[in-house]
Design a protein around this motif. Sequence first.
Motif, short mmCIF file in Angstrom:
data_model
loop_
_atom_site.label_atom_id
_atom_site.label_comp_id
_atom_site.label_asym_id
_atom_site.label_seq_id
_atom_site.Cartn_x
_atom_site.Cartn_y
_atom_site.Cartn_z
N UNK A 181 11.62 -78.49 -48.80
CA UNK A 181 12.60 -79.08 -49.70
C UNK A 181 12.83 -78.18 -50.90
N UNK A 182 11.74 -77.70 -51.45
CA UNK A 182 11.84 -76.81 -52.59
C UNK A 182 12.68 -75.59 -52.25
N UNK B 156 16.51 -76.74 -51.40
CA UNK B 156 17.41 -77.40 -52.32
C UNK B 156 17.20 -77.07 -53.78
N UNK B 157 16.06 -76.55 -54.12
CA UNK B 157 15.79 -76.37 -55.55
C UNK B 157 15.75 -74.89 -55.92
N UNK B 158 15.15 -74.10 -55.04
CA UNK B 158 14.90 -72.71 -55.42
C UNK B 158 16.19 -71.91 -55.52
N UNK B 159 16.15 -70.93 -56.39
CA UNK B 159 17.26 -69.99 -56.48
C UNK B 159 17.22 -69.11 -55.24
N UNK B 160 18.34 -68.47 -54.88
CA UNK B 160 18.38 -67.71 -53.63
C UNK B 160 17.26 -66.68 -53.50
N UNK C 155 14.09 -68.49 -52.82
CA UNK C 155 14.14 -69.05 -51.47
C UNK C 155 13.82 -67.98 -50.44
N UNK C 156 14.46 -66.82 -50.58
CA UNK C 156 14.19 -65.74 -49.63
C UNK C 156 12.71 -65.37 -49.66
N UNK D 146 10.18 -67.26 -50.47
CA UNK D 146 9.38 -68.30 -49.84
C UNK D 146 9.47 -68.20 -48.32
N UNK D 147 10.69 -67.97 -47.82
CA UNK D 147 10.82 -67.89 -46.36
C UNK D 147 10.04 -66.70 -45.81
N UNK D 148 10.09 -65.60 -46.52
CA UNK D 148 9.29 -64.45 -46.09
C UNK D 148 7.81 -64.82 -46.12
N UNK D 149 7.41 -65.47 -47.19
CA UNK D 149 6.00 -65.85 -47.33
C UNK D 149 5.55 -66.81 -46.24
N UNK E 78 18.38 -77.75 -45.34
CA UNK E 78 19.38 -76.84 -45.87
C UNK E 78 20.79 -77.28 -45.49
#
Lengths: 268, 410, 302
Positions: free
Chosen positions: C113-114, C117-121, C124-125, C127-130, C198
């Motif tokens: 969710x973070x 919907x919340x994180x800046x691009x 977000x990128x 976090x997805x990598x992580x 998303x």
Amino acid sequence: MRYRGGAIAIRLASGFVLAFLYIPLAVVFLYAFNGSVAQGWPPKDFTTKWFSLAWSDPTMREALANSVKIGLAASFVAVVLGSLAAFAMHRFRFFGRETVSFALVLPIALPGIVTGMALRSAMSTTGVTFSIWTIMIGHATFCVVVVFNNVIARLRRTSGSIVEASMDLGADGWQTFRFVTLPSISTALVAGALLAFALSFDEIIVTNFLSGAETTLPKWIFNAIRLPHNRPVANAVALIVILLSVIPVYLAQRLANQGEVDRTPTVR
Amino acid sequence: MRGVSRWIALLGVLGLVAAACNSDSSTAPSGGGSSASAVSSIGPTEGDLNLIAWVGYTEDGTTQGYENYDWVTPFEAQTDCKVSVKYADSSDEMYNLMTSQAGQWDGVSASGDSSNRLIASGAVSAIDPALFPDFSNVIAPLQPTTGTDNSHYVVDGNVYGVPYMYGPNFLMYNSKVVKPAPTSWDVVFETQLNGAANPYASKITAYDFPIYIADAALYLMTHKPELGITDPYSLTEDQLNAAVELLTGQATMVDKYWALYTTEIDGFVNESMVAGTAWPVNLSFVELDKPEVKAAEPTEGMTGWADTWMLSSSAPHPNCMLEWMKWSMKADVQAEVAEYYGAAASNTEACPILRDSLDKQFDFGYAVDTVRYGYCGDAKFLDALWLWRTPQSPTDYSLWTQKWLEVRAS
Amino acid sequence: MSQETIGSGSSRTGLTRRASGYLNVHPKVRLALTLGIPLLWIGVIYLGSLGLLFVNGFWRVDVLTSRITHDWGLQNFHTLWTSKVYRTVTIRTAGLATAVAITDVLLAFPLAYYAARIARPKVRAAILVAVVLPLWSSYLVKSYAWVTMTSPNGLIDSLSRALGFPSLHIGTTQWAMWLAYAYLWLPFVVLPVYAALERIPESYLEASSDLGGRSWMTFRRVVWPMAIPGVVAGSIFAFSLTLGDYILPIILGNTKLIGNVIYDNVGVANNLPLAAAFALVPVAVIGVYLFLARRLGAFEAL
């Protein structure tokens, strides 16, 4: 989210989950530098010798090369099959569409041991020699759905009018595909291919059933882990792989996000 | 195109039909029960050799830190047979590979828990011992014609391989915790010791394979003679159930069963285990961190394992395999293997070589005459060992597997 | 008809154009080719092999010759049904798999969710990598890290004692397996949940709050229903990967799961028919799960 309290709770929870994801990796990191062979806690001594030992081991390099070869081949096959299936599902209405997506998901949804046993039995009745190609066939089978999902999700978001426009302007099917459709799904293909590669690279269960004399990296690690004097080397190898994969993963992420609308909500 | 689902179903059904019509879709290779005739000559070598082996049985100098252990490269130089090895994790995997990938492998270093199954399913060929002169040096109980402990590789007078290494499953214990030094297996089997609860409960370990039932049967041979057990690998269903009952009691005391020997090593090092069945190699590693851990030889006797190189009945390079079998019986080769692996060599001429080598390198030559190296050359000791054999009758290994699951799932 | 069209190269004659034209007019052929090739692979190679395997469940092994005889019957299923131990293992594994799936969804949701919907691009990128990165480290090495963490005097034990709680020796229990499995499959659950979250149009959320819904109401009535397909899709991974695994129980914990039972029977036990029959159990369970998942729209969201 309008309420600050909610946002803070979510941020905290996310941080906790990320920490949960990385603490065991931190443990792997620590043990890659552990001086003693027994994996006791806390790690004693500090040494970097496991890294040089890992790299100078010819069996490790061969296993790594095999894993890369299999991963590339399996991802390629998965990309071809997955995108073909995605196009078919997206463009055509036919009876049994849901069954197709069901059939595609089965190889990854059913336990690896079932897939492995089934494929091995079938392959041995045909008398084929077990090699990296038999492993590749097994991997490609469960990787198809990963590419399929990525491509079909992208196709659903791509406007169909572009294709129509291309045809109206006189392009034939092949030209439309090459110059219009392919670029619009290329990043989805890359993302799918990368995930397929990752799945194949670390796969051990199906690999165990379908391998011949060649080793893959997970099999090498499994062997290393079973011998007390080789276990720390496995930690070092795992760490190297993670560090090496940061760049391709990051690039794939950037590619996949290209062209995506900025979804940041106006209220934080 | 209507009915895509119909096509999918059709394809699946085709598989079923193919299976049903395929009258010989058994996973065992053709060859029948007992071999037609024993292989009695070695022809020209074929240039390649594909082996299935336990890790540590085919060293070629590429193992980090142990580069001076190499008995494969000299073999390759002498016979022009290039060796590729697939390491198996377990006897199960060895059996699987030999049957489901039959035309791909030339031979296997089979342990007793799988060797009889391999023989029965026709996966391995009988050989003529006259091909291998080193048979005359093989320790007496393992001799093919006169041996008393050779039923894991000699069946109906047919000899199915050449003996390699053997070793005992002894009782490993932490001498600082288990006092006095144990002389019986009761410390791992009995929930009550000397009238009180077993003080080592929750710190016991046991081998996580169905063949371990034989250890329980061996214990009952002494402590419940009324059961009439004479051979821990030939159990009637009643005897099997009695053994299972003993094991179910033991299960309440076990910290963790070990299938990988690193599990036992870790357990003894972090003291979550203090007693249990072990191999010499486990003790060697544990000792490095915990010198107080020792080996005991219980009075009830011990089970053991003897590994045999067997020739596949569908070997693509049989002559290279036969040359390998000849090579592996040499005294100097067996001494090197025994030193690296921590086991007893079947070739008695290897024992003095081993003793010398250990003396020169580590001042450790005396260990050759202890349980650590299986009392190399001691025929009486080997005779007393109950070597692993695949249970076939009255109860079959398949039933043992189910019973073992009952012990483990309780 | 002019051959010069947008993007045309020099030799746009003949074959490709004629082929494209043909395919254009005959959509069924196009469908046959696009769908047929992957279906052929999955159908023949995969489903065919599965069929071959499961047919074995109805046969048995001749004890004397060690070979499979085509002796059709339900004796294997009878064994599985009458012997309590198979039921115990099945229930235990299914229970563990469910616990793992639920845990992973609970862990994945806030992070997804973070990120969605919340994180800046950029965040977000990152976090997805992580989230994806741990998939690249070896499953075995991660499992051994958990062995170390849960061993006596390991990380968890030391932490517990440092905080004043009693010693935690969970390395040989199912708690350790639960934690390790939840850990291993978490990235697989985050990704579909993220994808589903998303997709929720921002306008829905704004409309909901405009209509007076507070955050919990918006969550319950708008976010959650739209996230369900992703949640179910993610849970399929966590559930089925746990249900069929046989490697972690060898390393961590002290229990045998469904995967171990199947694996143990195909080795020296030489009982492929029984293994195949028992393999039908997890397949049936997952089949039911997939059926329910399809109902909940998960296949749109994978």
